[in-house]
Motif scaffolding. Sequence first.
Motif, PDB file in Angstrom:
ATOM      1  N   LEU A 190       0.835  -1.201   0.000  1.00 13.01           N
ATOM      2  CA  LEU A 190       0.000   0.000   0.000  1.00 13.01           C
ATOM      3  C   LEU A 190       0.870   1.252   0.000  1.00 13.01           C
ATOM      4  O   LEU A 190       1.765   1.402   0.827  1.00 13.01           O
ATOM      5  CB  LEU A 190      -0.910  -0.001   1.236  1.00 13.01           C
ATOM      6  CG  LEU A 190      -2.049   0.999   1.244  1.00 13.01           C
ATOM      7  CD1 LEU A 190      -3.133   0.580   0.262  1.00 13.01           C
ATOM      8  CD2 LEU A 190      -2.638   1.138   2.640  1.00 13.01           C
ATOM      9  N   GLU A 191       0.569   2.161  -0.919  1.00 15.92           N
ATOM     10  CA  GLU A 191       1.256   3.454  -0.976  1.00 15.92           C
ATOM     11  C   GLU A 191       0.226   4.556  -0.786  1.00 15.92           C
ATOM     12  O   GLU A 191      -0.977   4.305  -0.806  1.00 15.92           O
ATOM     13  CB  GLU A 191       1.974   3.599  -2.324  1.00 15.92           C
ATOM     14  CG  GLU A 191       3.047   2.523  -2.533  1.00 15.92           C
ATOM     15  CD  GLU A 191       3.665   2.590  -3.923  1.00 15.92           C
ATOM     16  OE1 GLU A 191       3.146   3.352  -4.770  1.00 15.92           O
ATOM     17  OE2 GLU A 191       4.652   1.870  -4.155  1.00 15.92           O
ATOM     18  N   ASP A 192       0.716   5.799  -0.645  1.00 17.40           N
ATOM     19  CA  ASP A 192      -0.202   6.907  -0.381  1.00 17.40           C
ATOM     20  C   ASP A 192      -1.282   7.011  -1.451  1.00 17.40           C
ATOM     21  O   ASP A 192      -2.451   7.278  -1.152  1.00 17.40           O
ATOM     22  CB  ASP A 192       0.587   8.220  -0.311  1.00 17.40           C
ATOM     23  CG  ASP A 192       1.432   8.293   0.960  1.00 17.40           C
ATOM     24  OD1 ASP A 192       1.171   7.490   1.882  1.00 17.40           O
ATOM     25  OD2 ASP A 192       2.347   9.131   1.020  1.00 17.40           O
ATOM     26  N   ALA A 193      -0.897   6.802  -2.695  1.00 15.62           N
ATOM     27  CA  ALA A 193      -1.856   6.963  -3.794  1.00 15.62           C
ATOM     28  C   ALA A 193      -2.931   5.886  -3.792  1.00 15.62           C
ATOM     29  O   ALA A 193      -3.960   6.032  -4.460  1.00 15.62           O
ATOM     30  CB  ALA A 193      -1.120   6.938  -5.131  1.00 15.62           C
ATOM     31  N   ASP A 194      -2.703   4.805  -3.037  1.00 15.28           N
ATOM     32  CA  ASP A 194      -3.661   3.698  -3.044  1.00 15.28           C
ATOM     33  C   ASP A 194      -4.839   3.926  -2.108  1.00 15.28           C
ATOM     34  O   ASP A 194      -5.760   3.112  -2.064  1.00 15.28           O
ATOM     35  CB  ASP A 194      -2.954   2.395  -2.647  1.00 15.28           C
ATOM     36  CG  ASP A 194      -1.910   1.994  -3.665  1.00 15.28           C
ATOM     37  OD1 ASP A 194      -2.142   2.214  -4.864  1.00 15.28           O
ATOM     38  OD2 ASP A 194      -0.847   1.476  -3.258  1.00 15.28           O
ATOM     39  N   GLY A 195      -4.791   5.010  -1.341  1.00  9.24           N
ATOM     40  CA  GLY A 195      -5.867   5.263  -0.384  1.00  9.24           C
ATOM     41  C   GLY A 195      -5.626   4.546   0.931  1.00  9.24           C
ATOM     42  O   GLY A 195      -4.598   3.882   1.122  1.00  9.24           O
ATOM     43  N   LEU A 196      -6.580   4.702   1.836  1.00  5.84           N
ATOM     44  CA  LEU A 196      -6.451   4.019   3.132  1.00  5.84           C
ATOM     45  C   LEU A 196      -6.699   2.530   2.961  1.00  5.84           C
ATOM     46  O   LEU A 196      -7.446   2.100   2.088  1.00  5.84           O
ATOM     47  CB  LEU A 196      -7.468   4.586   4.127  1.00  5.84           C
ATOM     48  CG  LEU A 196      -7.302   6.038   4.575  1.00  5.84           C
ATOM     49  CD1 LEU A 196      -8.337   6.364   5.656  1.00  5.84           C
ATOM     50  CD2 LEU A 196      -5.902   6.307   5.103  1.00  5.84           C
ATOM     51  N   ALA A 197      -6.082   1.769   3.858  1.00  4.60           N
ATOM     52  CA  ALA A 197      -6.285   0.326   3.849  1.00  4.60           C
ATOM     53  C   ALA A 197      -7.693  -0.018   4.336  1.00  4.60           C
ATOM     54  O   ALA A 197      -8.296   0.732   5.128  1.00  4.60           O
ATOM     55  CB  ALA A 197      -5.255  -0.353   4.740  1.00  4.60           C
ATOM     56  N   HIS A 198      -8.195  -1.121   3.867  1.00 10.89           N
ATOM     57  CA  HIS A 198      -9.451  -1.677   4.388  1.00 10.89           C
ATOM     58  C   HIS A 198      -9.388  -1.680   5.915  1.00 10.89           C
ATOM     59  O   HIS A 198      -8.382  -2.075   6.507  1.00 10.89           O
ATOM     60  CB  HIS A 198      -9.609  -3.098   3.859  1.00 10.89           C
ATOM     61  CG  HIS A 198     -10.730  -3.881   4.450  1.00 10.89           C
ATOM     62  ND1 HIS A 198     -10.673  -4.426   5.719  1.00 10.89           N
ATOM     63  CD2 HIS A 198     -11.940  -4.219   3.955  1.00 10.89           C
ATOM     64  CE1 HIS A 198     -11.798  -5.064   5.958  1.00 10.89           C
ATOM     65  NE2 HIS A 198     -12.584  -4.969   4.901  1.00 10.89           N
TER      66      HIS A 198
END
Lengths: 186, 568
Positions: free
Chosen positions: B227-235
Amino acid sequence: MASIVWLAPAVTPATEAGDDPLLPPFGAELIVDFDLALSPYSEGSDDQQEVFRAFALGLHAGRRWHRWGVGLAVEGTLWRTLDGRGEDDWFGALHTGLEGSVLSAGGRIRTRVGGGLALLLEGTALDSAGGAGFYVDLRPAGLRWALDDAVVGFDPLTLFMTLPDAGGIPLVDVQYRLCIYAEFGR
Amino acid sequence: MSARTYPLLLAALGLMTLPAAAHGYSLQTAVSDSCHERITVSSLDVLLDLVDDVSGFEVPDDPLLRQLLGRLQFPGTEDASLQVRFVMFSIIIGVRSPDTDGHSTFNLAALRRLHADPAPRGQYAHALRGPGDDGIAGDLAAVDGTIAAILDEVQTGASLSAGGVIADKPAYLDHYGVVDVPVALFAWHVGRALHALQDAHAHMIWDAEVEHIVGVLNYIDAVEGRLEDADGLAHSDALDDCHRDDVAPLVEAATRRTRALTLAIVEAARTRDGAALRAGLAPCVDDATDRDACGWIVYNPPCRAAIRAGDTDAVEAVCCDDANDFCGSPYAAIARQEAVGPYLGCATAPAGQSGGWAWGLGLLGLAWLGRRRRFAAPTALALLALARPAVAAEADEAADAADAPPRLSVVVEGHGSALDDRVDAAILSPAFGYGVRAGWQTGRWRFGLHVDRDYWVSVEYGARVDGGVLDVAAFAEGLFFDDYVRVAFALGTSTLMFDTELHSTGNTGVFSEIRPLGLRFPLGERLWLVLDPFTTTVVMPAIELDDRLPSLRKVQHRTIVGIEGGFL
C-alpha cells in the motif's frame, strides 16, 4: 493400496527386544536417505476420487549419535487444489530445513520432526513466483527394516504443513502423508 | 469481516492454520457476527410482500432443497409459504456468494481466489479500489465500478425473473461441505447486488450526513503489503464492524438503502422499467422528499465534476483525501483503525527480489551449522524424548508382560482431530471425544469391542459443539516389537446424535478406523499408556444413495491417548 502397506507391520516377525544397543545396522553414524511421500488419505470435497493429492521426493542427510540424529532435508513437493472453475491447480514448492530424529525399539521405530523454509516454485496468478514461507513435517512414528546394506522405512501417517507464500492471504496446504524411504549409512 | 480477529484459533492451532476471512460486512461464522445477513433479512419484507407479483417462482422438486427449506428458519418467515422461503434462501445464498462463492470461510484456497483477485471487478463487488485505482481519480473509478457491478447484477437478475430461472449454486453446510443447491437466479443476483451496496457503507468513507462518498478503501494492495499513499487508506476492520455504535449511521443508511434497492429491483422486474433503479443510483435532487429513493452510492459531486473537467485546481479545492482528513468526515478516524495488512505480516516480495530474505535466512542457518562442530541438541529433540517408548527403563517388566500377557485388556481413551487436508475443503474440521475398548488377546492378536463418542465442532455459521456420533465397532489389533507397537483396525456403525440440516438423530451408517502405528508405554506390570499419533477414521452416519442428497461423512485423523489395563 494404502491398506496393503499398512498391513506390512502385521507380517513382520517379532524379534528380540534388544532396545539398547541398537540392532545393527540401525546405528550408522552418517546417514543419507531418499524418501517418497504421498497423500493417499485425501479426496476432493466434491467427492472426486483422486488417489494421491500430493507427491514429494526428498533427500535427507545427517549425523546420528546413538539413537539421536540431526540432519538437513531438501524436498520437492507437488500438490493439487481446485481453481474457481473446479479444475485442477497444481502447486510446486522446494522445502529445505533442519530435522531431528530419535530411534526406539532397537532402532526399528523412528520419530522425526523437521521444519524450515518453503520456496514456491509453481503457483497460480495469485502467487508471487519465488514467494517464501515455512513448513513443518511431523513424523511421529515409523517402522524400519534392516536389509543387507541399507534400511528401508515406512512412516504410515505423517502430518506435513507448508506455507510457501506468506504474503497477503497466505497459501497454506495441509497434507496427511504416507512416506517410504531407503536409508544408507556408515 | 474482521480479517485478523482469530485469536482463539491462533492459540489453538498456530499460525499455519490461520483462517482467512472474507472482507466486507461480516458473514455469520464461528468468529464473526452476521452483518450482511442481518441487514438483508431486515429488508426483505419489501421483497416478500411482492414475491407473488413476480411470475415464475416455482420451487423446484429437488430433495436437497426441500430438506433445507423444511429445516432452515429465517427470521420473519416462520409462517411463510415454501415459495417465499425459497426466495429468501436464494437471496441469502447470493448475499454470501461474493465473500465465499459457496465455500467455507475457512477454506483458505477459495478465499485467496476471491479476495486476492487482482481484476478490478473482483474488488468492485466489495466496493473497494481495484489495484490500479490510484489517487482521487481512483476513488471515482471505484465508485463507478461498484455502481456498474450493482447494475450488472440487477440487470442480469431482472432478465431472469420472468422465467423463474433456476440454477444450481454452491453453498456450504457445516459437516457436509460444499453442496450444489437450486436457487432462483433472480433472487440470487439480487443478493449479490445487495452485498455490494452494503459493502459500500463499510469500505467507503462517507460525509457526516452519509449523503456522499469522500474516499474508498483499498484491500488488495493492503493485504499484499504494498500500500502506498496513492492507493488510499487500507481496508478497515473497524469501519467494517456493523456492531460499533460510532458506525450506526452508516449501518442504518445501508439498511434503508438495501430496502430501497430491493424495492426498485422488484419494481423493475414487474414493470420492465428501471426508473426507480436509475433514480436510486443517481444523486438526490435538492427538493427530493424521499431521500431513500435516491443517492444510494454517490461520489462527492463537486469532486466528480472537477475530475471529469480535468481541473486540477478544482480537484485540490473540493476533493477529499487523507491529506485534508477527508474533508472532516467523522468516519475518517474510524477508517484509520484496525487497518488490514498481510495476514502474517509478510509483504509480497517485489519482482526480482522474491525469496531473497528466505535464502538469506537459509544461508545463515547453514553458516551457523558450519561454524559449530558440536552443538546442543535442539529443543525439538528434547521434546522427542517424550515420544520415545520407555523400553529401556521398563525392559524387564515389558519382557515379563510379553511372556505372559493378560488375556483381557480394557482401554479408556480420549481423542481429538482438527485439520482437514481434503481438496477444496475448510482447513478446520475440529472434533473430539472419548471411548472405551475391551479386547481378548490370543497370541499377539486381540479382538474386541470399541465404543466411542465423537463430538463435532461447527465453525461455519457460529461456534458450537454438536452432538456428533456414537461409534460402535468390532476391532482387531496386533502387538509387535515386544508389544511396544500396535496396529489396529475397526469396523462398525456410526450413529448420528444430533439433528443436522439434512439428517436426524439416530441415522446410522458406517464407522471404520485404521490405527497404523500406535505405541505402548509400560507404566506398571499391567498398566500402559497408549498413544496413537494419527489415525485414519471415517465416520459416515448418513449414507445417501440419491445423488441429489449428500451423505454425511467425515475423514478424521485422530490423535488418541489412553490408559490400558490388563486383567485375567
